[in-house]
Design an enzyme around this catalytic site. Structure first.
Site, PDB file in Angstrom:
ATOM      1  N   PRO A   1      70.780 -58.077 -28.572  1.00 44.34           N
ATOM      2  CA  PRO A   1      72.105 -58.414 -29.100  1.00 44.34           C
ATOM      3  C   PRO A   1      73.161 -58.698 -28.028  1.00 44.34           C
ATOM      4  O   PRO A   1      74.283 -59.071 -28.373  1.00 44.34           O
ATOM      5  CB  PRO A   1      72.494 -57.171 -29.911  1.00 44.34           C
ATOM      6  CG  PRO A   1      71.678 -56.059 -29.361  1.00 44.34           C
ATOM      7  CD  PRO A   1      70.420 -56.659 -28.801  1.00 44.34           C
ATOM      8  N   CYS A   2      72.815 -58.598 -26.761  1.00 47.25           N
ATOM      9  CA  CYS A   2      73.867 -58.738 -25.749  1.00 47.25           C
ATOM     10  C   CYS A   2      74.446 -60.148 -25.692  1.00 47.25           C
ATOM     11  O   CYS A   2      75.559 -60.353 -25.246  1.00 47.25           O
ATOM     12  CB  CYS A   2      73.367 -58.278 -24.381  1.00 47.25           C
ATOM     13  SG  CYS A   2      71.967 -59.193 -23.768  1.00 47.25           S
ATOM     14  N   LYS A   3      73.678 -61.147 -26.137  1.00 50.13           N
ATOM     15  CA  LYS A   3      74.203 -62.520 -26.095  1.00 50.13           C
ATOM     16  C   LYS A   3      74.758 -62.977 -27.447  1.00 50.13           C
ATOM     17  O   LYS A   3      75.285 -64.082 -27.560  1.00 50.13           O
ATOM     18  CB  LYS A   3      73.090 -63.490 -25.677  1.00 50.13           C
ATOM     19  CG  LYS A   3      72.619 -63.302 -24.249  1.00 50.13           C
ATOM     20  CD  LYS A   3      73.363 -64.235 -23.306  1.00 50.13           C
ATOM     21  CE  LYS A   3      72.797 -64.172 -21.891  1.00 50.13           C
ATOM     22  NZ  LYS A   3      73.337 -63.062 -21.107  1.00 50.13           N
TER      23      LYS A   3
END
Lengths: 678, 171
Positions: free
Chosen positions: B130-132
C-alpha cells in the site's frame, strides 16, 4: 442422426475454507461419528476463464441453506469422512455410488425432483482427514446413470433460432427463478413467444401430440456447447414422466450464461435435437472423478501451509526476514543465520535478551545453560520469565527454553541446569565426579554449537568457556554489564600462527586480523582501568540500569550476525581508529560485510549515552586463550583444569605471568640502579 | 492535511457498497463482509477461477483467486489483498505465486507484490504493497465519484482481477 452424444465431466474445486470447516466439525462436533453430512456445491457457467467445469465447495457448503448469490446453482452433496485411512481405502466405491444413484431414482419416482429439479445434480465426497499432518485424502463423485445412450441431431445457437427480444425475455424469466428451479426447466415456444415454465407446472401437460413445441432446458454443466453428463439423469426423469418420448426426437436447450459487455445474456445457449433411448437404463451409476494423474483414484490436499498454525508462524518468521533480503539487502545470507546453533551460557537478563533477538533473526536451535532458579525479582527484568515461574522455582534454563517455545513453537530450545566450574573454586573430593561431568557436558555443548554466547554474571565463570571456545575454535561472543556500562565483544580465532594477515585500511585506522584479536581475559589485563568510564564491568553486575542488558543482549546478537555475514567469519579483521584524523576526514569503515562494520569490541556508557569501538590484540600470555593454556588443556585435559580450579595461581605460573611480574619488578630495580649510576 | 488529501473510511465504505450494488446487477460475484469489532471492518471479496499453464510443465492447472478490497487504517488507503489456491484447496506461497505470475519482471516483483497481514482478518495475504497507493489514488479523490473503482482500474491487471466496464461508468 449419426453421433452419440458426448459429455463434459465436472471437476472439483475445493476452497481452503472447506478443509478448515471440516477440521473444525470433525474435532468439535462429529468426533468419532462417521455419519455423512449434507453439503452444498456451487456451480456457475458464467465463468469463461476456466477451461474445466468446476464445482466449488467452501465453508458455506456446510450451511443449512444454499446461498446462490444470484450466480450459482446448487449441487446436493454428501461428505463421508472416514476415521482411518484403512476405512477410506476399503470403502466399496461401486456400492457407494450405486447407493447414491438409487436414492436419486427414488426421488424421481416419488416426484420430489419435480418440485425441486436441482436434486438431479448430486455429488459426494469420500474423505479421510489426517489432522495431525493437515493432509486430506478425498475423492469426489458426480453420480450419473451409466447406460443412457443419446443420439445427437441438429444443434443451433439460441440466438440463431429465436429473436433477440425472445431471448432477452427468456433470460429475465430465468433470473426470476429460485436457484433450485434454475437447474432444469421447460421452455415453450408458441405464437412466436418463448415462455419459461417450472417442471412442476408443465411436465404433466406434455403429450406425444404437443411435445415438439416444448424444449427441455437444463443449466449446462459446461460453459461451451457440449452438455454436462448430468443430462443423463434429466433424461431418466423425462422418460419416467413422458414414456411416450422413448426413441423419439426431442428438443433440448443447453442453457448457458455469458456476458455481452458487462451484461449477462443467455444467447450463447444451444438448442439440441436429441433422440432419446429406451427407458431401460438399469441401476448402474458412474462418476468418480479422476485424479491429477488422470487415474481413477483419490486426491491428496496438503493443507499444512495454510491450516497448521505452527507452520504459519514458521513461514511468517522467515518471510519477515526475507523481506529484508528482497527489499533492502539482496546479498544477505539468512540461511547461515537460521542454521546456526547457539549456546547461551547464562539465562538471566542477557540470556533472555539474546534469545529473543536470535529468535527474531530466525535462529531455530537455541540452548540455555544456567545454574539457578527463577526468583521473584527476575521476571520484570528477564524477558522470558513470568511470576508463575518464580512461584514454581523453575530452573532458569528450563523456564527460558519452555517459554521461548511458547513464543515460537518452531524453535528447538533446550535448557541445561549446570554449574560451570571456575578457577580458584577448589574442588573437594566429594564434588570431583560432579565437576568432571560438568566439564565434559560443557565441552560437548560447546563442540556441538556454532556460536557461544558468554552471558554470565561473574568473571571467573567465563574462563572455562573461553578456553573451550578457543580449543574448539568457535565464534565466541561475550557480553558483560556494569551499572550503566556494557561490553560486547567477539573473541579472536584460535590460531598458533599469529602473523598479521594484511588488509588495506584507510588513513587514520589500524587493523587487527581475526586470529590476533584478544579475548575477554586478554583485554581485561591490557585494558587501562583508570577512568570512571572504563571501570571493571563485571564487578557490579547485578546492579545495573535495567535497559543496559537489553542493549547489550541485542548488540551481542547483531555482532554475531555480522560476523556470520563475513566470508572469513570470525577471522574477519577488526578496525580501530588511531587518530582523530579519521574523524576529520570523515573516513568510516562500514563495508566489511553486507550489514556493515564488524567491530571487535563495543563499549557503551549510558551515563553519556556514548559508545566506542576499540579493538585489542591477543595477549601472548593470556590465562584463557593463549597457545600455552590451550595446548596444556589439549595435553592434560581435566587434570589440568582441576589444578586451575584448585588454585588460579597455577595459571599465572603456567602462562609465565608470575615470571613477568617478577621481571617487571627487576626492571624497576635496574631502572633505579641505573639512575643511581648516573 | 490540506495538500495531501486522503480517502476517509466513510468514503471507502460508500465506494465498496456502490461496487456491491453494481456487482449484484451484473452478477459479478462481489460480496460484502462486515466485521463489527473493527472500525475498518467492512470489506468486499470476489472469487475468480482461471486455467493457467503450469510454468515449465505446460499442463493446465486451475487456480482460484480470492480478492479482498479492504481499508488500511495505517496508510489511509484501500488495499487489495488476495490468496490463490489450487483445485485441492492448497494455497500458493508467495514464491509459487510469483513464479506463475507473468506481469512482473524479476527486478521489481518483490517491490510490488508482498505478503502482509489482512487489516481485518489479521492473516497473511498476498498484496500490492500500500505504500504507493496514495500516489495512485490521490488524483481520483477530487475527480472520481468512486475513487476505489478508479484505483482498481489502475492496479487490477497486476493481480489478475477483472474490472468490467460497467463499474467504470460509475466513477
Amino acid at each position: 442422426m449419426a453421433n452419440n452424444l458426448t459429455y463434459v465431466q465436472l471437476s472439483s474445486c475445493v476452497n481452503p475454507s472447506f478443509w478448515n470447516k471440516l477440521t473444525e466439525l470433525k474435532l468439535n462436533v462429529d468426533k468419532l461419528d462417521e455419519a455423512s453430512r449434507n453439503i452444498w456445491g456451487y456451480f456457475t457457467n458464467l465463468n469463461k476463464d476456466c477451461v474445466n467445469s468446476i464445482l466449488e465447495v467452501d465453508s458455506t457448503s456446510y450451511n443449512e441453506n444454499f446461498n446462490d448469490q444470484k450466480l450459482y446453482i446448487p449441487f446436493h452433496g454428501k461428505i463421508l469422512n472416514k476415521n482411518t485411512i484403512e476405512q477410506f481405502k476399503e470403502c466399496n466405491k461401486t456400492d457407494l455410488i450405486n447407493l447414491e444413484g438409487k436414492t436419486l431414482l427414488e426421488s424421481i419416482k416419488n416426484g420430489e425432483v419435480i418440485k425441486d429439479p436441482s436434486l438431479l445434480n448430486v455429488f459426494s465426497i469420500l474423505c479421510f482427514a489426517d489432522l495431525k499432518k493437515y493432509h486430506y485424502y478425498y475423492w469426489f463423485s458426480f453420480p450419473v446413470l451409466k447406460d443412457v445412450i443419446i443420439e445427437k441431431g441438429e444443434e443451433i445457437f439460441l440466438s440463431n433460432k429465436f429473436t433477440t427480444e425472445n431471448i432477452y425475455k427468456l433470460y429475465n424469466d430465468f433470473s426470476a427463478l429460485t436457484a433450485n428451479q434454475k437447474s432444469y426447466f421447460i421452455v415453450e415456444y408458441a405464437s412466436d413467444e418463448l415462455k419459461l415454465h417450472k417442471l412442476e407446472d408443465k411436465l404433466n401437460y406434455i403429450t406425444f401430440e404437443n411435445h415438439t413445441q416444448y424444449y427441455f432446458a437444463f443449466y449446462n454443466i459446461s460453459s461451451n456447447n457440449i452438455p454436462g453428463s448430468q443430462l443423463r439423469n434429466y433424461v431418466a426423469l423425462i422418460l419416467h414422466y413422458c414414456p411416450f418420448l422413448e426413441e423419439e426426437t426431442q428438443n433440448f436447450i443447453a442453457f448457458i450464461l455469458s456476458r455481452e459487455g458487462s451484461k449477462v445474456t443467455c444467447k450463447d445457449s444451444t438448442v439440441f435435437e436429441l433422440k432419446l433411448p429406451k427407458a431401460d437404463h438399469g441401476q448402474n451409476w458412474v462418476g468418480w472423478e479422476k485424479n491429477e494423474r488422470d487415474k481413477m483414484g483419490p486426491k491428496l490436499a496438503n493443507m499444512k501451509n495454510t491450516l497448521d498454525p505452527n507452520k504459519l508462524a514458521d513461514d511468517a518468521v522467515d518471510l519477515n526476514l526475507k523481506l529484508m533480503k528482497w527489499r533492502i539487502m539482496p546479498n544477505i545470507d539468512l540461511e547461515i543465520v537460521k542454521n546456526s546453533k547457539c549456546l547461551l551460557l547464562g539465562s538471566g537478563t542477557l540470556g533472555c535478551s539474546v534469545a529473543r533477538t536470535l529468535l527474531a533473526w530466525g535462529v531455530r536451535i537455541i540452548t540455555f545453560v544456567d545454574n539457578s532458579t527463577v526468583s521473584f525479582s527476575n521476571p520484570v527484568r528477564q524477558s522470558l520469565f513470568t511470576f508463575q515461574d518464580s512461584v514454581d522455582m523453575k530452573p532458569k534454563s528450563k523456564a527460558a527454553a519452555d517459554n521461548l517455545k511458547k513464543i515460537f513453537p518452531g524453535v528447538i530450545a533446550t535448557g541445561h541446569q549446570l554449574n560451570i566450574p571456575m578457577p580458584g573454586h577448589s574442588v573437594g573430593e566429594s564434588m570431583l565426579e560432579q565437576v568432571r561431568e560438568n566439564v565434559k557436558k560443557l565441552d560437548n555443548l560447546i563442540e556441538e554449537n556454532d556460536i557461544i554466547f558468554l552471558l554470565m554474571d561473574s568473571r571467573e565463570s567465563r574462563w572455562l568457556p573461553t578456553l573451550l571456545g578457543s580449543h574448539h575454535n568457535k565464534i565466541v561472543i561475550n557480553a558483560a554489564l556494569g551499572f550503566d556500562t556494557y561490553l560486547v565483544m567477539r573473541h579472536g580465532t584460535f590460531n598458533e600462527n599469529l602473523t598479521e594477515t594484511h588488509s588495506t585500511c584507510p588513513e587514520g585506522f589500524r587493523t587487527i586480523s581475526g586470529n590476533r584479536l584478544g579475548c575477554y581475559f586478554c583485554n581485561d589485563i591490557t585494558a587501562p582501568g583508570n577512568s570512571m568510564k572504563d571501570r571493571t564491568l563485571d564487578q557490579q553486575c547485578t546492579v545495573t540500569r535495567p535497559g543496559v542488558s537489553q542493549i547489550a543482549g541485542a548488540l551481542a546478537v547483531e555482532l554475531a550476525v555480522s560476523v556470520l555475514q563475513h566470508s572469513q567469519r570470525n577471522s574477519a579483521p577488526a578496525f580501530y581508529q588511531i587518530t582523530n584524523k579519521a574523524a576529520e576526514l570523515g573516513c568510516e569503515i562500514e563495508n566489511q560485510c553486507v550489514l556493515g562494520l564488524i567491530p571487535h569490541t563495543v563499549r557503551g556508557f549510558l551515563s553519556s549515552f556514548n559508545q566506542v569501538l576499540p579493538a585489542t590484540e591477543k595477549f601472548k600470555q593470556c590465562v584463557a586463550c593463549s597457545t600455552t593454556v590451550v595446548e596444556e588443556y589439549r595435553k592434560n585435559g581435566f587434570e589440568f583444569l582441576l589444578q586451575v580450579f584448585n588454585s588460579s595461581k597455577f595459571l599465572e605460573d603456567l602462562t609465565g605471568l608470575s615470571e613477568m611480574f617478577k621481571e617487571t619488578e627487576c626492571v624497576d630495580v635496574w631502572d633505579l640502579s641505573d639512575d643511581e649510576d648516573e | 492535511m490540506d495538500s495531501n488529501q486522503t480517502l476517509t473510511i466513510d468514503e471507502f465504505n460508500l465506494s465498496i457498497e456502490n461496487i456491491i450494488k453494481i456487482s449484484n446487477d451484473i452478477l459479478d460475484g462481489w460480496t460484502l463482509h462486515v466485521n463489527k469489532e473493527n472500525d475498518n471492518g467492512k470489506y468486499i471479496t470476489k472469487k475468480s477461477t482461471i486455467s493457467i499453464e503450469e510454468p515449465g510443465k505446460g499442463n493446465p492447472i486451475t487456480l482460484t483467486y480470492e480478492h479482498h478490497v479492504v481499508f488500511s487504517l495505517s496508510y489511509s488507503v484501500p488495499m487489495i489483498c488476495f490468496n490463490v489456491w489450487k483445485a485441492d484447496g492448497s494455497v500458493l506461497s508467495m514464491e509459487e505465486y510469483l513464479n506463475i505470475n507473468q506481469n512482473f519482471d524479476d527486478s521489481n516483483m518483490y517491490n510490488t507484490i508482498t505478503q502482509l497481514d489482512h487489516p481485518v482478518l489479521c492473516r497473511p495475504f498476498l498484496t500490492l504493497h500500500p505504500c504507493k497507493t496514495q500516489e495512485i489514488i490521490e488524483p481520483f479523490l477530487s475527480t472520481s465519484k468512486n475513487p476505489v473503482i478508479s484505483w482498481l482500474t489502475v492496479v487490477s491487471s497486476y493481480v489478475h482481477l477483472k474490472i468490467l466496464e460497467e463499474y467504470i461508468k460509475h466513477c
